[in-house]
Design a protein around this motif. Structure first.
Motif, PDB file in Angstrom:
ATOM      1  N   LYS A 129       0.826  -1.214   0.000  1.00 51.22           N
ATOM      2  CA  LYS A 129       0.000   0.000   0.000  1.00 51.22           C
ATOM      3  C   LYS A 129       0.859   1.262   0.000  1.00 51.22           C
ATOM      4  N   ASP A 130       1.851   1.315   0.870  1.00 52.65           N
ATOM      5  CA  ASP A 130       2.699   2.515   0.926  1.00 52.65           C
ATOM      6  C   ASP A 130       3.515   2.675  -0.348  1.00 52.65           C
ATOM      7  N   THR A 131       3.942   1.555  -0.902  1.00 50.34           N
ATOM      8  CA  THR A 131       4.719   1.617  -2.147  1.00 50.34           C
ATOM      9  C   THR A 131       3.857   2.107  -3.300  1.00 50.34           C
ATOM     10  N   LEU A 132       2.615   1.673  -3.360  1.00 59.36           N
ATOM     11  CA  LEU A 132       1.696   2.156  -4.395  1.00 59.36           C
ATOM     12  C   LEU A 132       1.492   3.659  -4.277  1.00 59.36           C
ATOM     13  N   LYS A 133       1.414   4.138  -3.045  1.00 61.63           N
ATOM     14  CA  LYS A 133       1.245   5.583  -2.838  1.00 61.63           C
ATOM     15  C   LYS A 133       2.460   6.351  -3.365  1.00 61.63           C
ATOM     16  N   LEU A 134       3.642   5.830  -3.097  1.00 65.01           N
ATOM     17  CA  LEU A 134       4.860   6.495  -3.573  1.00 65.01           C
ATOM     18  C   LEU A 134       4.960   6.452  -5.095  1.00 65.01           C
ATOM     19  N   LEU A 135       4.508   5.356  -5.677  1.00 68.65           N
ATOM     20  CA  LEU A 135       4.604   5.195  -7.133  1.00 68.65           C
ATOM     21  C   LEU A 135       3.484   5.920  -7.866  1.00 68.65           C
ATOM     22  N   HIS A 136       2.379   6.182  -7.177  1.00 63.47           N
ATOM     23  CA  HIS A 136       1.193   6.725  -7.843  1.00 63.47           C
ATOM     24  C   HIS A 136       1.459   7.984  -8.681  1.00 63.47           C
TER      25      HIS A 136
ATOM     26  N   THR B 219      -1.325   1.956 -10.462  1.00 63.33           N
ATOM     27  CA  THR B 219      -1.393   2.017  -9.002  1.00 63.33           C
ATOM     28  C   THR B 219      -2.835   2.177  -8.526  1.00 63.33           C
ATOM     29  N   GLU B 220      -3.610   3.001  -9.241  1.00 66.87           N
ATOM     30  CA  GLU B 220      -5.017   3.182  -8.860  1.00 66.87           C
ATOM     31  C   GLU B 220      -5.802   1.895  -9.092  1.00 66.87           C
ATOM     32  N   GLU B 221      -5.551   1.228 -10.208  1.00 67.66           N
ATOM     33  CA  GLU B 221      -6.256  -0.014 -10.509  1.00 67.66           C
ATOM     34  C   GLU B 221      -5.964  -1.081  -9.452  1.00 67.66           C
ATOM     35  N   ILE B 222      -4.706  -1.218  -9.083  1.00 64.01           N
ATOM     36  CA  ILE B 222      -4.355  -2.187  -8.043  1.00 64.01           C
ATOM     37  C   ILE B 222      -5.003  -1.800  -6.716  1.00 64.01           C
ATOM     38  N   TRP B 223      -4.922  -0.507  -6.389  1.00 64.15           N
ATOM     39  CA  TRP B 223      -5.478   0.000  -5.125  1.00 64.15           C
ATOM     40  C   TRP B 223      -6.951  -0.365  -4.970  1.00 64.15           C
ATOM     41  N   GLN B 224      -7.682  -0.255  -6.084  1.00 65.50           N
ATOM     42  CA  GLN B 224      -9.124  -0.530  -6.047  1.00 65.50           C
ATOM     43  C   GLN B 224      -9.415  -2.003  -5.730  1.00 65.50           C
ATOM     44  N   HIS B 225      -8.408  -2.861  -5.860  1.00 62.63           N
ATOM     45  CA  HIS B 225      -8.604  -4.298  -5.613  1.00 62.63           C
ATOM     46  C   HIS B 225      -8.023  -4.742  -4.268  1.00 62.63           C
ATOM     47  N   LEU B 226      -7.429  -3.820  -3.522  1.00 58.69           N
ATOM     48  CA  LEU B 226      -6.857  -4.190  -2.226  1.00 58.69           C
ATOM     49  C   LEU B 226      -7.917  -4.091  -1.139  1.00 58.69           C
ATOM     50  N   PRO B 227      -7.820  -4.930  -0.112  1.00 58.25           N
ATOM     51  CA  PRO B 227      -8.782  -4.844   0.983  1.00 58.25           C
ATOM     52  C   PRO B 227      -8.484  -3.663   1.907  1.00 58.25           C
ATOM     53  N   ASN B 228      -9.539  -3.136   2.516  1.00 62.70           N
ATOM     54  CA  ASN B 228      -9.407  -2.086   3.541  1.00 62.70           C
ATOM     55  C   ASN B 228      -8.624  -0.876   3.062  1.00 62.70           C
ATOM     56  N   THR B 229      -8.981  -0.350   1.884  1.00 65.73           N
ATOM     57  CA  THR B 229      -8.308   0.849   1.383  1.00 65.73           C
ATOM     58  C   THR B 229      -9.253   2.035   1.409  1.00 65.73           C
ATOM     59  N   GLU B 230      -8.616   3.239   1.383  1.00 65.24           N
ATOM     60  CA  GLU B 230      -9.417   4.445   1.250  1.00 65.24           C
ATOM     61  C   GLU B 230     -10.072   4.430  -0.131  1.00 65.24           C
ATOM     62  N   LYS B 231     -11.024   5.343  -0.342  1.00 61.95           N
ATOM     63  CA  LYS B 231     -11.854   5.296  -1.548  1.00 61.95           C
ATOM     64  C   LYS B 231     -11.037   5.306  -2.841  1.00 61.95           C
ATOM     65  N   ALA B 232     -10.096   6.230  -2.949  1.00 55.77           N
ATOM     66  CA  ALA B 232      -9.307   6.339  -4.180  1.00 55.77           C
ATOM     67  C   ALA B 232      -7.862   6.649  -3.808  1.00 55.77           C
TER      68      ALA B 232
ATOM     69  N   ILE C 149      -6.490  10.383  -3.814  1.00 57.09           N
ATOM     70  CA  ILE C 149      -6.735  11.294  -2.681  1.00 57.09           C
ATOM     71  C   ILE C 149      -6.326  10.661  -1.344  1.00 57.09           C
ATOM     72  N   SER C 150      -5.582   9.549  -1.424  1.00 51.93           N
ATOM     73  CA  SER C 150      -5.104   8.932  -0.190  1.00 51.93           C
ATOM     74  C   SER C 150      -3.965   9.764   0.400  1.00 51.93           C
ATOM     75  N   LYS C 151      -3.633   9.468   1.629  1.00 46.76           N
ATOM     76  CA  LYS C 151      -2.609  10.247   2.335  1.00 46.76           C
ATOM     77  C   LYS C 151      -1.218   9.758   1.962  1.00 46.76           C
ATOM     78  N   TRP C 152      -0.345  10.700   1.692  1.00 51.03           N
ATOM     79  CA  TRP C 152       1.045  10.386   1.344  1.00 51.03           C
ATOM     80  C   TRP C 152       1.707   9.666   2.520  1.00 51.03           C
ATOM     81  N   PRO C 153       2.506   8.634   2.265  1.00 48.31           N
ATOM     82  CA  PRO C 153       3.135   7.885   3.365  1.00 48.31           C
ATOM     83  C   PRO C 153       4.027   8.782   4.230  1.00 48.31           C
ATOM     84  N   GLU C 154       3.993   8.520   5.513  1.00 48.13           N
ATOM     85  CA  GLU C 154       4.827   9.266   6.448  1.00 48.13           C
ATOM     86  C   GLU C 154       5.868   8.346   7.056  1.00 48.13           C
TER      87      GLU C 154
END
Length: 885
Positions: free
Chosen positions: A679-686, A693-706, A709-714
């Motif tokens: 998840k964090d790697t997808l955010k960095l690559l997005h 990255t968005e397509e994969i994100w939509q198929h992961l469990p327990n993710t934010e809507k999109a 607009i997700s939060k950048w990894p800290e």
């Protein structure tokens, strides 16, 4: 949870995801006092344009910056738009009319403008849809066009303001004139092409009959416009001639003076140059200094006019040949030499530009240039890379007044009106007829339009509603960064800077100027229609997907440097996307419905879990820092290396035994870490590869809507494990060493061995013992022995040297000695045969005496190489024989 498609096919989801982002208005920026604004203004492409690789690079960089800031919680506005492109649009409309059997002259101005609007609405703006294919996340709700009413109002406001301040004037000066488009054009619209031309030398007789002076020129057709001959005051050859007159023999022996001026290069040609003030910018300056006056000899279509005497009516190049011929007949032609020079051509129609004296509207640049220069010295403006600031400084320090009028109908018409009765000039947004003081008078508006750069110079603030004090202007101005090509620093960047300072209370329109290089072909050539080496980004997207194109442009890029475009690199980056896709599918296949994978119990983490989590924190730090510093290519490479190597090639392989094992707790922890890191790697690559990255994100469990607009990894301290990270890095090096050694020996993966590790270092011993299972899992080992006594090691082995340790792989476990003996014997026979062949060839005198020396030397080198190979094979055979006993 919907399953991810078995194969990575960007055509299945790229357009769908772009529509999804648009429908949910994720690109839209709001004025939000609780957020920091982040603003980028898209350099407006020509409304007539099509997407090329320069656009693709430039807009990918802007998109990366915008997407990153949006995820970091900024109200990120990336404002798009297009430029009305006066010359090219007018040319397109004229071309359309021609196909219909009409010409521009057949139409009134109003009818032509109507045609231009119709063409723009029908065919213009294609590039906007092409940009969407690239995945740009700009705020299309704020899309601007330089001829929009709001922007046109800003243009008129600035013109009137400059005029009233005495910064705009009308006068006769040298400009770039296109004889085909029949308009003045800016420096930015002139393409300089290298060409092999000539330099001709002619003899101008002295009036007193004492001889002649020889002048050299690359443009004989301008001789009828000569008003002087100039020499350098330091040139001893001509010192006694200064002040005398010469005769222009082809112009009825018209007298012109010999003058001295530092402008003359003593080394060029004969050191004496003809001065044609009305048709050369340098000659114009010389003429001004010496009060020579003006003599214009060309018509608007580059024929010679009545001032050219008997050459009147001739095309400029026909006149050139006739003038050379006439000098020859008079016996005053000296010589012709080849001369390599740079010739200016009109960017649109490719006609050779004619420098020409013309009555035009100009902006006084010095008063505007000084604050723009000071802004840089005061640290209010930074160039990335910094070396380009020298161009900015040089241009502002040597600035000339700017020609802003164009003899075109499409564009912002100059807001100047001339009274037909009194000749009075009135600068106004509207026709003053019938207004107070002008009752009963008639006015005619200036026919010219403004240079396109005049309106685009106001782009950072006119697009936000200036001169009105809008909410957008107050919140989003000044902008943060301008991303543009290094080739238009002085055409556009400088003009925006001084325009912002002048009209926005001294505020520079952007803090940073990120300058991109050119995208060249694989041979390093500039892409062009004439070379036929252009690559259409849309074709690349259609074949490989937008993400692969974007990543190729970025990962091979550094600010300000040109890059070569290789299709092989696009293929490699598509493979990278495919690897990420397949890795995700592997992770998802190992997850179960309703499994709680949201939290990670640190106390349950194994060394490899700690290693990947710790490495991820460093990646987050590195990528965030590099994007902030505009080291975007380096950031992309960091992400690539982490995903391809650390996550896919190492971590997933390390945890496979746990995923397939019976230890449920260990299995769950592995899944938690796999998912968390993914998840964090997808955010960095997005920002770099938004679609996959968005397509994969939509198929992961327990993710934010999109993901967009997700939060950048800290960076999280709790996931930094220096000891374990260091340990696993050491294990990786050890396993890499084993793999390389086995590969060199051509040992099949199916053959495993005991791995003996000798070390006298207690820290290394602990690392090995704690991570023994990785040697079994990844190092083709069936057991691991750690010893501090070398006597425990058999002599016949493969040895691998590590830092503070040595690995030994017993050959008896890895090699079938009988088969190895057979193989080595065959290899020996082949090598012996090659040595005998080379020896016979070199003993043949016919070969050594008649063959080229290069071939003889090559044969000697081959023989030497085979002899060395034979020694190695024989040593190995002896060793194998010992083990066969």
């Amino acid at each position: 949870m919907e399953q991810l498609s078995k194969t990575y096919n960007p055509k299945e989801f790229e357009d769908r995801l772009y529509d999804y982002w648009m429908e949910n208005e994720y690109f839209k920026a709001e004025v939000d006092k609780n957020k920091k604004p982040y603003t980028i203004m898209m350099p407006p492409p020509n409304v007539t344009g099509n997407l090329h690789m320069g656009h693709a690079l430039n807009n990918t960089i802007q998109d990366i910056l915008t997407r990153t800031k949006r995820m970091q919680g900024y109200s990120a506005l990336w404002l798009p738009g297009t430029d009305h492109a006066s010359i090219s649009t007018e040319a397109k409309v004229v071309e359309k009319l021609k196909k219909e059997g009409k010409s521009k002259d057949d139409l009134s101005r109003e009818e032509f403008i109507e045609e231009a609007w119709e063409w723009t609405e029908k065919y213009g703006g294609t590039i906007k849809n092409q940009l969407k294919k690239l995945g740009v996340s700009c705020d299309w709700s704020r899309d601007r066009f330089t001829l929009d009413e709001m922007l046109s109002n800003a243009v008129e406001e600035v013109f009137i303001k400059y005029y009233e301040k005495g910064l705009i004037y009308r006068g006769d000066r040298i400009i770039n004139w296109c004889p085909n488009c029949k308009t003045a054009i800016s420096d930015a619209e002139v393409e300089h092409e290298e060409s092999d031309g000539h330099i001709w030398s002619f003899k101008y007789p002295l009036e007193d009959g004492s001889g002649y002076i020889e002048v050299a020129t690359t443009r004989p057709e301008t001789i009828p416009g000569d008003l002087a001959v100039a020499v350098n005051p330091k040139d001893d050859r001509y010192r006694d001639m200064v002040g005398k007159n010469v005769l222009l023999p082809i112009m009825d022996n018209k007298k012109i003076p010999i003058i001295s001026d530092d402008y003359v290069d003593m080394e060029f040609g004969t050191g004496a140059v003809k001065i044609t003030p009305s048709h050369d910018p340098n000659d114009f300056e010389v003429g001004e200094r010496h009060n020579l006056g003006q003599l214009k000899i060309f018509t608007d279509d580059a024929h010679l006019n009545e001032n050219a005497g008997k050459y009147e009516g001739l095309d400029r190049y026909v006149a050139r040949e006739k003038i050379i011929e006439d000098f020859k007949e008079l016996g005053l032609f000296s010589k012709v030499e080849h001369h390599h020079n740079s010739v200016g051509h009109c960017e649109r129609c490719k006609t050779v530009i004619e420098p020409m004296l013309s009555k035009q509207w100009f902006v006084k640049m010095k008063p505007l240039a000084e604050p723009a220069l000071q802004a840089f010295y005061d640290g209010k403006l930074d160039f990335i890379p910094e070396r380009f600031s020298k161009i900015y400084i040089h241009w502002l320090e040597n600035i000339k007044d700017w020609t802003i009028s164009r003899q075109l109908w499409w564009g912002h018409r100059i807001p100047v009106y001339y009274c037909e009765e009194t000749g009075e000039v009135v600068v106004s947004k509207t026709n003053p007829e019938g207004t107070k003081g002008y009752e009963g008078l008639h006015f005619k508006q200036d026919e010219d339009t403004l240079d396109t750069w005049f309106s685009s110079a106001l782009w950072p603030f006119s697009t936000l509603g200036w001169p009105n004090k809008t909410e957008d202007l107050e919140y989003f101005y000044p902008t943060n960064v301008l991303v543009t090509g290094y080739d238009i620093i002085f055409f556009w960047v400088v003009r925006m800077v001084f325009s912002g300072i002048e009209n926005m209370d001294g505020i520079v329109p952007f803090k940073d100027v990120f300058l991109t290089g050119l995208v060249r072909d694989s041979q390093g050539r500039k892409m062009s229609k004439s070379l036929g080496n252009g690559i259409d980004p849309l074709d690349v997207i259609d074949t490989y997907g937008a993400d692969a194109l974007r990543f190729t442009l970025i990962s091979g890029n550094s600010p300000g440097n040109d890059m070569r475009f290789y299709t092989e690199r696009v293929e490699a980056n598509r493979n990278f996307a495919n690897k990420l896709w397949n890795a995700t599918r592997f992770v998802l296949m190992n997850l179960e419905e309703d499994e709680d994978l949201n939290t990670i119990d640190i106390s349950k983490l194994k060394n490899e879990d700690k290693w990947i989590l710790s490495h991820l924190q460093k990646l987050i730090q590195s990528v965030t820092d590099k994007i902030e510093k505009y080291e975007i290519g380096l950031a992309a490479q960091d992400i690539y290396d982490f995903i391809w190597s650390d996550y896919c090639d190492w971590y997933i392989e390390m945890v496979k035994p746990r995923l397939y094992g019976e230890d449920k707790e260990s299995k769950t922890v592995a899944k938690q870490v796999l998912l968390y890191v993914l998840k964090d790697t997808l955010k960095l690559l997005h920002p770099f590869m938004p679609f996959i990255t968005e397509e994969i994100w939509q198929h992961l469990p327990n993710t934010e809507k999109a993901l967009i607009i997700s939060k950048w990894p800290e960076f999280k301290d709790i996931y930094v494990f220096e000891k374990e990270e260091k340990a696993i890095n050491y294990i990786k090096e050890a396993i890499r060493g084993i793999r390389n050694a086995r590969s060199e020996m051509n040992i099949e993966n199916s053959r495993k061995s005991n791995t003996i590790i000798f070390t006298e270092d207690s820290e290394i011993e602990d690392i090995i013992k704690e991570n023994k299972e990785q040697f079994v899992n990844l190092g083709y080992s069936d057991s691991v022995t750690v010893t501090d006594n070398k006597d425990d090691v058999d002599e016949d082995n493969i040895s691998i040297i590590l830092d503070r340790a040595q690995i030994f792989l017993p050959l008896k476990d890895l090699v079938n000695y009988e088969k190895e003996f057979e193989r080595l014997t065959k290899e020996k026979n082949t090598v012996v045969s090659e040595i005998e062949r080379a020896t016979k060839k070199l003993a043949n005198e016919s070969f050594t005496s008649k063959a080229p020396q290069k071939l003889v030397d090559e044969e000697k080198e081959k023989k030497k190489k085979y002899e060395e190979m034979l020694i190695t094979i024989e040593k190995r055979l002896e060793s194998v024989k010992e083990n066969l006993k």
